[in-house]
Design a protein around this motif. Structure first.
Motif, PDB file in Angstrom:
ATOM      1  N   HIS A   1       5.604  -5.824   4.002  1.00 31.81           N
ATOM      2  CA  HIS A   1       6.210  -4.856   3.096  1.00 31.81           C
ATOM      3  C   HIS A   1       7.620  -5.259   2.690  1.00 31.81           C
ATOM      4  CE1 HIS A   1       3.091  -2.334   5.172  1.00 31.81           C
ATOM      5  NE2 HIS A   1       2.740  -2.289   3.902  1.00 31.81           N
TER       6      HIS A   1
ATOM      7  N   TYR B   1      -9.623   2.782  -2.351  1.00 30.96           N
ATOM      8  CA  TYR B   1      -8.275   2.391  -2.780  1.00 30.96           C
ATOM      9  C   TYR B   1      -8.138   2.492  -4.304  1.00 30.96           C
ATOM     10  CZ  TYR B   1      -4.089  -0.719  -2.589  1.00 30.96           C
ATOM     11  OH  TYR B   1      -2.838  -1.272  -2.674  1.00 30.96           O
TER      12      TYR B   1
ATOM     13  N   HIS C   1       5.116   5.021  -3.016  1.00 27.02           N
ATOM     14  CA  HIS C   1       3.651   5.019  -2.894  1.00 27.02           C
ATOM     15  C   HIS C   1       3.155   4.660  -1.482  1.00 27.02           C
ATOM     16  CE1 HIS C   1      -0.199   5.544  -4.793  1.00 27.02           C
ATOM     17  NE2 HIS C   1      -0.649   4.524  -4.105  1.00 27.02           N
TER      18      HIS C   1
HETATM   19  N1  ARG Z   1      -0.301   0.482   1.068  1.00 29.45           N
HETATM   20  C1  ARG Z   1      -0.761  -0.686   0.394  1.00 29.45           C
HETATM   21  C2  ARG Z   1      -0.832  -1.855   1.378  1.00 29.45           C
HETATM   22  O1  ARG Z   1      -0.175  -1.836   2.413  1.00 29.45           O
HETATM   23  C3  ARG Z   1       0.124  -1.093  -0.758  1.00 29.45           C
HETATM   24  C4  ARG Z   1       0.194  -0.115  -1.890  1.00 29.45           C
HETATM   25  C5  ARG Z   1       0.621  -0.748  -3.163  1.00 29.45           C
HETATM   26  N2  ARG Z   1       0.628   0.150  -4.287  1.00 29.45           N
HETATM   27  C6  ARG Z   1      -0.449   0.582  -4.927  1.00 29.45           C
HETATM   28  N3  ARG Z   1      -0.289   1.433  -5.887  1.00 29.45           N
HETATM   29  N4  ARG Z   1      -1.658   0.203  -4.604  1.00 29.45           N
HETATM   30  O2  ARG Z   1      -1.534  -2.812   1.088  1.00 29.45           O
END
Ligand code: ARG
Length: 584
Positions: free
Chosen positions: A133, A324, A159
Motif C-alpha cells: 500500500h 470486487y 477507498h
Molecule cells: N483494497 C484493494 C487491495 O488491497 C485496493 C483497492 C484499490 N481501489 C479500487 N477502487 N479497487 O488490493
C-alpha cells in the motif's frame, strides 16, 4: 505567467508570418541538443512541404527575423532546416525576474473547472498497512498535489477494503475467543458498550490468526462466511462489532498515513458502495448488458478491435455473492452521484489492470458515468528487495509500513548524530523529514509502472540522485542566504558566468517541467527536473563567490537567483509530498 516556450513560440510565429509563411509553424521547444542551442524550432521542415521549397531557405528567412528580436543572442538556421536559438542574457534576466516576482515561480496557474476523484491507498481494514500500500499512497499523494497545483478540484478517496470476508473472519474469531460479549447474544436489546472489545494490536493479531484457522478448520470457515452474511444484512450485533473494528482501524490508519505526509479527503470504503450495488445492477440490466453464465451474472466486455481476449466481467457469483468488480462499479455510481467527477483516477498496482479495464468498459456501456467523464488507471510496479523479489523483512515476512519507516528514520538519525550539524532537540524531527524524503524520492524517481529495488544506503545518501540531496541543496541555499544576512529580492541580473547562465536556463524551465509532469501524471518527471536543478545550483555555488562578492548589486542578483532556486525546489518537493529541514 506564460511558459517560456509559449512566449518564444509567439515570437517564432510572428517571425514565420513576417517572412511570409503560416504562423502555425512557429513552435519552439526545449533543445534536444543542449550542446548546440538552448531552444529550437523545427517548423521549417513541415512548412517546406506546404510551400514546395527547401526547408533551409525557410529556416534562414525566419532565423533572420528572429535575430532582430532582442530575446535571442543567436538565431541560426542549420541543415536540413532547424532553427537553433540562444537567449540573450538581458531577456533571460527579465524572464527570471518576472518568475521571481510571481508567487508560483512562473508556473501557469489558471484554475480549471474540473473535479477529479483520486482513488489511492486502498488499505484493507484490520490488516496492518504493508509495503504493497506504500506505493499507492506515495504516488497518489504526489499526483493529487500536481493536480491541485494546476487548479483541479481533487477529492482524494482512500477507498478502504472494509467489507466482506475479512470482516466475517474477525467477527468469527472474536466469537471463539470472547463468546460472552453482548454482540453475540441474540436476546440482547440494550445498548452495546462504547469501548471496543480489542485494541489495534489485538485486532492485527486476530486477522492473520483467523485467516490461517479458516484454511484448516472447515467449520470455522463456514462460521466466518455466516458472520459475513449477517454483517451484510446489518444484523445488530455484527454491525456494532464492525463499527468498533472500523473505528479502531481508521484511527490507526490515520496515524500511519500522517507519518507518510499523506492525507485523504474522503474516508470511504467498499462498505459505502453497498447501497449502490442494486441500483447499479438495475442499470446494467436495463441496458440489457448482463447475461447468465453457469449461474453467474456476467457482462461481456470484449470489443472487436481488441487484440487479446478480455474475459467477461463477473458481477455476481452463482451463490449470489458480489465481487470486487461489483463493488468498484457500485462505487462509480456513488461517486457520480456524490461528486459528479470529470475524471476518476485510480492509483493501484498494475497487476489489477485487467480488472480496471473490465470495470471501465462496463461503466461506459451501462452509462454509470457521463460519456465525457474520464476513467484512468495508473498502475504501478512492485517495490523489490535487493534480491529482486518483493520486499520482505529479514525473517522473510511481510514488512509493515510502520517498521519500514522506523528503520529508515533510525538509519538517518545515526547519520545526523554523526555529522553534529543539528541541535539535539531537532534531531528527531530532522531525521523524520530526511527519512521521508529518502523513502518517497527513492520511489517517485522511478517511472511508476516499473518495479524498483529498495536500497536504503542509496536512497538515504546525501550525494547522488536522492531526496536527501535535494534537501541538502535547499539547506545549503538557506545557509548562504543567512550568512549574507539580507533578504533576497527578485531582480535577477543578466548572467555573466557559464554556470550562472546554465542555472538561469534551468530555472526558466520550471513552469513547463511541472506542467508536463502534471499532464503525464508523472512525479518521476518532477524528480528528474529537481535533480537537474539542484545540480545546476551546486555547480553555480562552486564557481561563484557569493558571500564574499564585493559588488552589492551583483551579490543581490546572486541572492535573488538562488532564492528563486530554493523556492522552486521547495515547491517541487512539496509536489512530491515531503519537506526540507532548516539544517542537516
Ligand atoms: N483494497 C484493494 C487491495 O488491497 C485496493 C483497492 C484499490 N481501489 C479500487 N477502487 N479497487 O488490493
Amino acid at each position: 505567467m506564460q511558459n517560456l516556450t509559449e512566449l518564444l513560440s509567439e515570437k517564432a510565429a510572428a517571425a514565420f508570418a513576417a517572412a511570409g509563411y503560416d504562423d502555425a509553424y512557429g513552435k519552439v521547444t526545449l533543445s534536444n541538443r543542449p550542446d548546440l542551442c538552448e531552444f529550437q524550432c523545427n517548423g521549417a521542415m513541415p512548412a517546406a512541404k506546404q510551400y514546395h521549397c527547401a526547408p533551409i531557405a525557410i529556416a534562414q528567412a525566419v532565423a533572420a527575423k528572429l535575430a532582430q528580436d532582442g530575446a535571442f543572442s543567436s538565431a541560426e538556421a542549420v541543415m536540413p532546416g532547424f532553427i537553433n536559438l540562444k537567449l540573450s542574457p538581458a531577456f533571460l534576466s527579465a524572464q527570471l525576474s518576472a518568475m521571481a516576482a510571481d508567487a508560483r515561480c512562473g508556473a501557469a496557474g489558471t484554475p480549471v473547472n474540473r473535479t477529479v476523484v483520486l482513488d489511492y491507498g486502498g488499505p484493507n481494514v484490520a490488516k496492518p498497512l504493508h509495503i504493497g500500500h506504500l506505493r499507492a499512497a506515495i504516488i497518489g499523494e504526489s499526483i493529487k498535489r500536481l493536480y491541485r497545483f494546476f487548479g483541479n478540484t481533487v477529492i482524494g478517496d482512500i477507498h478502504m477494503g472494509d467489507w466482506g470476508l475479512q470482516m466475517g473472519l474477525i467477527i468469527a474469531e472474536l466469537h471463539a475467543r470472547q463468546p460472552e460479549l453482548p454482540y453475540f447474544d441474540p436476546d440482547f436489546t440494550g445498548e452495546y458498550p462504547a469501548e471496543p472489545p480489542f485494541t489495534i494490536s489485538e485486532l492485527e493479531e486476530i486477522y492473520p490468526a483467523a485467516s490461517a484457522k479458516s484454511k484448516e478448520d472447515a467449520a470455522f470457515a463456514a462460521e466466518a462466511h455466516e458472520a459475513t452474511r449477517r454483517l451484510q444484512e446489518h444484523e445488530r450485533g455484527c454491525y456494532a462489532l464492525w463499527k468498533h473494528i472500523m473505528a479502531v482501524s481508521v484511527a490507526d490508519l490515520k496515524k500511519n498515513y500522517a507519518k507518510l505526509n499523506v492525507s485523504f479527503d474522503a474516508w470511504l470504503g467498499e462498505s459505502d458502495a453497498q447501497p449502490y450495488i442494486e441500483p447499479m445492477l438495475a442499470q446494467v440490466a436495463e441496458k440489457g448488458l448482463a447475461r447468465e453464465s453457469d449461474g453467474a451474472l456476467v457482462v461481456d466486455v470484449q470489443e472487436e478491435s481488441d487484440t487479446k481476449e478480455l474475459p467477461p466481467c463477473i458481477l455476481k457469483k452463482s451463490d449470489g455473492a458480489t465481487l470486487y468488480a461489483t463493488t468498484d462499479l457500485a462505487t462509480i455510481l456513488q461517486r457520480e452521484r456524490d461528486f459528479r467527477p470529470d475524471k476518476i483516477l485510480y492509483v493501484v498496482d498494475k497487476r489489477q489492470s485487467l480488472h480496471f479495464e473490465q470495470v471501465f468498459r462496463v461503466a461506459r456501456k451501462a452509462s454509470l458515468v457521463r460519456p465525457e467523464t474520464e476513467l484512468q488507471h495508473i498502475g504501478f510496479g512492485t517495490m523489490n528487495g535487493k534480491d529482486g523479489k518483493p520486499f520482505k523483512t529479514r525473517e522473510g515476512g511481510v514488512m509493515r509500513l510502520e517498521t519500514l519507516i522506523a528503520d529508515i528514520t533510525d538509519f538517518v538519525r545515526g547519520k545526523i548524530t554523526e555529522n553534529q550539524q543539528v541541535a539535539d532537540s531537532d534531531v528527531d524531527a530532522t531525521a523524520q523529514m530526511i527519512a521521508l524524503a529518502a523513502l518517497k524520492y527513492g520511489d517517485l524517481s522511478n517511472q511508476a509502472t516499473k518495479d524498483y529495488v529498495f536500497d536504503l544506503d542509496r536512497f538515504a545518501a546525501v550525494e547522488g540522485n536522492t531526496g536527501p540531496y535535494l534537501l541538502y541543496t535547499i539547506v545549503r541555499i538557506k545557509s548562504i542566504l543567512a550568512k549574507c544576512g539580507k533578504a533576497a529580492g527578485t531582480a535577477i541580473l543578466p548572467p555573466v558566468g557559464a554556470e550562472e547562465k546554465s542555472l538561469g536556463l534551468t530555472l526558466a524551465r520550471f513552469g513547463e517541467e511541472m506542467e508536463n509532469a502534471y499532464r503525464d501524471s508523472a512525479p518521476h518527471a518532477v524528480c528528474a527536473y529537481l535533480y537537474e536543478l539542484a545540480g545546476a545550483v551546486n555547480k553555480f555555488y562552486h564557481e561563484t563567490k557569493i558571500v564574499s562578492e564585493p559588488d552589492e548589486e551583483r551579490q543581490a542578483g546572486y541572492l535573488a537567483l538562488i532564492d528563486l532556486a530554493q523556492r522552486m525546489l521547495e515547491t517541487g518537493i512539496d509536489l512530491l509530498g515531503f519537506r526540507a529541514p532548516e539544517k542537516m
